[in-house]
Enzyme design. Structure first.
Site, PDB file in Angstrom:
ATOM      1  N   GLU A 160       0.688  -1.161   0.174  1.00 24.80           N
ATOM      2  CA  GLU A 160      -0.213  -0.122   0.376  1.00 24.80           C
ATOM      3  C   GLU A 160       0.733   1.109  -0.209  1.00 24.80           C
ATOM      4  OE1 GLU A 160      -4.010  -0.197   1.727  1.00 24.80           O
ATOM      5  OE2 GLU A 160      -2.792   0.840   3.070  1.00 24.80           O
TER       6      GLU A 160
ATOM      7  N   CYS B 171       3.990   8.058   1.852  1.00 27.86           N
ATOM      8  CA  CYS B 171       3.726   6.528   3.068  1.00 27.86           C
ATOM      9  C   CYS B 171       4.153   5.535   1.768  1.00 27.86           C
ATOM     10  CB  CYS B 171       2.793   6.680   3.698  1.00 27.86           C
ATOM     11  SG  CYS B 171       2.662   5.116   4.629  1.00 27.86           S
TER      12      CYS B 171
ATOM     13  N   CYS C 214       6.350  -8.001   6.624  1.00 31.07           N
ATOM     14  CA  CYS C 214       6.830  -7.498   7.692  1.00 31.07           C
ATOM     15  C   CYS C 214       7.234  -8.826   8.900  1.00 31.07           C
ATOM     16  CB  CYS C 214       6.784  -6.512   8.862  1.00 31.07           C
ATOM     17  SG  CYS C 214       8.164  -5.546   9.740  1.00 31.07           S
TER      18      CYS C 214
ATOM     19  N   CYS D 243       6.190  -6.491  15.225  1.00 32.24           N
ATOM     20  CA  CYS D 243       5.749  -5.504  16.371  1.00 32.24           C
ATOM     21  C   CYS D 243       3.646  -5.846  17.196  1.00 32.24           C
ATOM     22  CB  CYS D 243       5.503  -3.742  16.041  1.00 32.24           C
ATOM     23  SG  CYS D 243       7.376  -3.430  16.003  1.00 32.24           S
TER      24      CYS D 243
ATOM     25  N   GLY E 222       6.069  -2.686   6.113  1.00 36.42           N
ATOM     26  CA  GLY E 222       7.802  -3.207   6.071  1.00 36.42           C
ATOM     27  C   GLY E 222       8.988  -2.441   6.640  1.00 36.42           C
ATOM     28  N   GLU E 223       9.486  -3.154   7.160  1.00 39.39           N
ATOM     29  CA  GLU E 223      11.155  -2.721   7.916  1.00 39.39           C
ATOM     30  C   GLU E 223      11.810  -1.817   6.866  1.00 39.39           C
ATOM     31  OE1 GLU E 223      11.448  -1.574  10.961  1.00 39.39           O
ATOM     32  OE2 GLU E 223      13.474  -1.480   9.698  1.00 39.39           O
TER      33      GLU E 223
ATOM     34  N   LEU F 122       9.721   4.310  18.809  1.00 40.54           N
ATOM     35  CA  LEU F 122      10.512   4.053  20.328  1.00 40.54           C
ATOM     36  C   LEU F 122       9.075   3.325  20.560  1.00 40.54           C
ATOM     37  CD1 LEU F 122      12.937   4.051  22.352  1.00 40.54           C
ATOM     38  CD2 LEU F 122      12.372   6.251  22.769  1.00 40.54           C
ATOM     39  N   HIS F 123       8.520   3.975  20.908  1.00 38.62           N
ATOM     40  CA  HIS F 123       7.288   2.889  21.487  1.00 38.62           C
ATOM     41  C   HIS F 123       7.162   2.530  23.250  1.00 38.62           C
ATOM     42  CE1 HIS F 123       5.971   3.223  17.748  1.00 38.62           C
ATOM     43  NE2 HIS F 123       6.168   2.069  17.180  1.00 38.62           N
TER      44      HIS F 123
ATOM     45  N   ASN G 212      -4.232   3.335  15.657  1.00 38.48           N
ATOM     46  CA  ASN G 212      -5.120   2.765  14.823  1.00 38.48           C
ATOM     47  C   ASN G 212      -5.656   1.213  15.359  1.00 38.48           C
ATOM     48  OD1 ASN G 212      -5.792   4.781  13.362  1.00 38.48           O
ATOM     49  ND2 ASN G 212      -3.365   4.747  12.684  1.00 38.48           N
TER      50      ASN G 212
HETATM   51  N1  SAH Z   1       8.443  -0.363   9.908  1.00 39.83           N
HETATM   52  C1  SAH Z   1       9.250   0.722  10.338  1.00 39.83           C
HETATM   53  C2  SAH Z   1       8.213   1.650   9.082  1.00 39.83           C
HETATM   54  C3  SAH Z   1       6.772   1.515   9.157  1.00 39.83           C
HETATM   55  S1  SAH Z   1       5.724   1.532  10.243  1.00 39.83           S
HETATM   56  C4  SAH Z   1       8.613   1.365  11.720  1.00 39.83           C
HETATM   57  O1  SAH Z   1       8.246   0.663  12.304  1.00 39.83           O
HETATM   58  O2  SAH Z   1       9.137   1.999  11.809  1.00 39.83           O
HETATM   59  C5  SAH Z   1       5.154   3.292  10.558  1.00 39.83           C
HETATM   60  C6  SAH Z   1       4.965   4.028  12.012  1.00 39.83           C
HETATM   61  O3  SAH Z   1       3.783   2.665  12.184  1.00 39.83           O
HETATM   62  C7  SAH Z   1       5.603   2.988  12.529  1.00 39.83           C
HETATM   63  O4  SAH Z   1       5.815   4.306  14.462  1.00 39.83           O
HETATM   64  C8  SAH Z   1       4.705   2.173  13.682  1.00 39.83           C
HETATM   65  O5  SAH Z   1       4.355   2.233  14.528  1.00 39.83           O
HETATM   66  C9  SAH Z   1       3.493   3.470  13.525  1.00 39.83           C
HETATM   67  N2  SAH Z   1       2.201   1.982  13.703  1.00 39.83           N
HETATM   68  C10 SAH Z   1       2.923   0.862  13.336  1.00 39.83           C
HETATM   69  N3  SAH Z   1       1.397  -0.566  13.886  1.00 39.83           N
HETATM   70  C11 SAH Z   1       0.466   1.277  14.116  1.00 39.83           C
HETATM   71  C12 SAH Z   1      -0.981   1.283  14.577  1.00 39.83           C
HETATM   72  N4  SAH Z   1      -1.851   0.619  14.802  1.00 39.83           N
HETATM   73  N5  SAH Z   1      -1.003   2.444  14.824  1.00 39.83           N
HETATM   74  C13 SAH Z   1      -0.054   3.002  15.009  1.00 39.83           C
HETATM   75  N6  SAH Z   1       0.270   3.326  14.195  1.00 39.83           N
HETATM   76  C14 SAH Z   1       0.884   1.760  13.899  1.00 39.83           C
HETATM   77 FE1  SF4 Z   2       4.339  -3.196  11.466  1.00 40.39          FE
HETATM   78 FE2  SF4 Z   2       7.290  -1.217  11.690  1.00 40.39          FE
HETATM   79 FE3  SF4 Z   2       7.004  -3.398  13.104  1.00 40.39          FE
HETATM   80 FE4  SF4 Z   2       7.018  -4.339  11.388  1.00 40.39          FE
HETATM   81  S1  SF4 Z   2       8.172  -2.323  12.039  1.00 40.39           S
HETATM   82  S2  SF4 Z   2       6.008  -4.772  12.673  1.00 40.39           S
HETATM   83  S3  SF4 Z   2       5.736  -2.497   9.595  1.00 40.39           S
HETATM   84  S4  SF4 Z   2       5.666  -1.400  12.871  1.00 40.39           S
END
Ligand code: SAH
Ligand code: SF4
Length: 372
Positions: free
Chosen positions: A91, A104, A111, A115, A163-164, A218-219, A296
């Site tokens: 997407e 984006c 991926c 996470c 994806g990462e 970071l989270h 989300n």
């Molecule tokens: N893999 C990379 C880039 C893609 S994800 C990364 O993790 O940074 C892009 C962003 O969307 C990241 O900060 C990720 O943590 C966030 N993200 C993923 N799932 C999400 C969700 N359900 N709600 C809000 N943000 C989310």
């Molecule tokens: Fe989702 Fe980014 Fe984590 Fe992969 S690294 S699972 S795209 S938040």
């Protein structure tokens, strides 16, 4: 087999043209036709020598991605689903703002990082995208949306789709170079952002090879919680990640790293966790900003979005400590274009569900809360 010219940055295209006995300036011409004019048909590249067009006709093509669907949100956000073969789709989302347009872009189908709060992560990993498949997303969006005045529409690219990116480094770096190239999309390094879950060694490599703006997901303010939310953290840990960020900033086009922080109700959104976060980045002396992302939700996650007042209170604590902090606007959620909701509808949900149950067994969210 014909070579896909979208797989090349300008140096790669020059080498390819050289192999056909053609000079570098021909590669520049060709590159401009492909990326700046969006042309795929060699016969229409009028100022290209006929002999070169003849050689290209047999050896090369400009392969775009088939579009499965296009959805336009009430707020103008546009989402495309591209077919990358083998039942996989990725997407791309265009987000118009008053003074700029952001695209984006996805780097992988699925991926492998997995996470806890990410729908892409729950789908598992299918495959890396090629450079051509990454750049095809930008090329399509730019030329689809460009008006008759020919003005650029995409001013910013964020690698925040599926994806990462740093787990697909070999394909991502040439794609970044095409984005930055004045003969390509001419974007400034400050306006191309790689977002990563935090692969320390690869952050160092990116700094050497192609420094662009960096966002780190970071989270969590400590290893116990981050290990559960972002499993890759178990490899290097937060301190090593933050040290890599400090090194990155020394060479980066921006003098800060953006930390993304997805706000999860009752998991990582307490005031004490904001304090802990402040202590953490102060201790490691990371020049940074924060971007708080409202979670989300998706049904399989078992997680909830933090209430609005908790997000603003968290932001205020960071701001009062002197850190620029923004709260991401939710855009395009009427078309499921918000973060972490990507390409879900075309995936095989059966396997996703099995994987989720498996993960719930190994990472119960109660344990994540206990990690505070
Ligand atoms: N893999 C990379 C880039 C893609 S994800 C990364 O993790 O940074 C892009 C962003 O969307 C990241 O900060 C990720 O943590 C966030 N993200 C993923 N799932 C999400 C969700 N359900 N709600 C809000 N943000 C989310
Ligand atoms: Fe989702 Fe980014 Fe984590 Fe992969 S690294 S699972 S795209 S938040």
């Amino acid at each position: 087999m014909a070579v896909n010219l979208l797989d090349f940055d300008l140096e790669g295209l020059a080498a390819f043209c050289d192999s056909l006995g053609e000079k570098r300036f021909r590669a520049v011409q060709l590159f401009r036709w492909i990326h700046q004019k969006g042309e795929s048909d060699f016969d229409k590249m009028s100022d290209l020598a006929k002999s070169l067009r003849g050689k290209l006709a047999g050896a090369a093509l400009v392969q775009s991605l088939p579009v499965i669907s296009e959805h336009v949100s009430a707020d103008g956000t546009t989402k495309w689903l591209f077919d990358v073969g083998g039942g996989n789709a990725v997407e791309t989302v265009y987000i118009p703002e008053d003074d700029r347009g952001t695209l984006c872009v996805s780097s992988q189908a699925g991926c492998a990082v997995g996470c806890r709060f990410c729908s892409t992560g729950h789908q598992g990993f299918s495959r890396n995208l090629s450079t051509g498949e990454i750049i095809a997303q930008l090329r399509y969006a730019e030329h689809r949306l460009r008006g008759p005045d020919g003005e650029r529409v995409v001013d910013n690219v964020v690698m925040m789709g599926m994806g990462e990116p740093l787990q697909n480094y070999a394909a991502v770096v040439p794609a970044l170079r095409v984005m930055l190239d004045d003969h390509g999309y001419g974007l400034s390094r400050r306006r191309v952002t790689v977002s990563t879950s935090g692969m320390v060694a690869m952050i160092d490599r990116l700094r050497e090879d192609c420094p662009v703006a960096l966002a780190v997901s970071l989270h969590a303010p400590n290893d116990a919680l981050r290990d559960m939310l972002v499993p890759i953290n178990r490899k290097d840990g937060i301190d090593a990640l933050l040290d890599a960020c400090v090194r990155y900033v020394e060479a980066a086009p921006r003098d800060f790293v953006t930390f993304e922080y997805c706000m999860l109700d009752g998991v990582n959104d307490a005031p004490e966790q904001a304090e802990e976060l402040v202590q953490l980045v102060r201790r490691r002396r990371v020049p940074c900003k924060f971007n708080l992302i409202p979670f989300n939700p998706f049904p399989e996650s078992g997680l909830k979005r933090s209430p609005r007042d908790r997000v603003t209170a968290f932001a205020k604590l960071l701001q009062d400590a002197g850190f620029v902090t923004t709260i991401r606007k939710v855009r395009g959620d009427d078309i499921d274009a918000a973060c972490g909701q990507l390409a879900g509808e075309v995936q095989d949900r059966t396997r996703a569900r099995e994987r989720l149950l498996e993960r719930r067994r190994t990472i119960p969210i109660a344990a994540a809360e206990g990690g505070r």
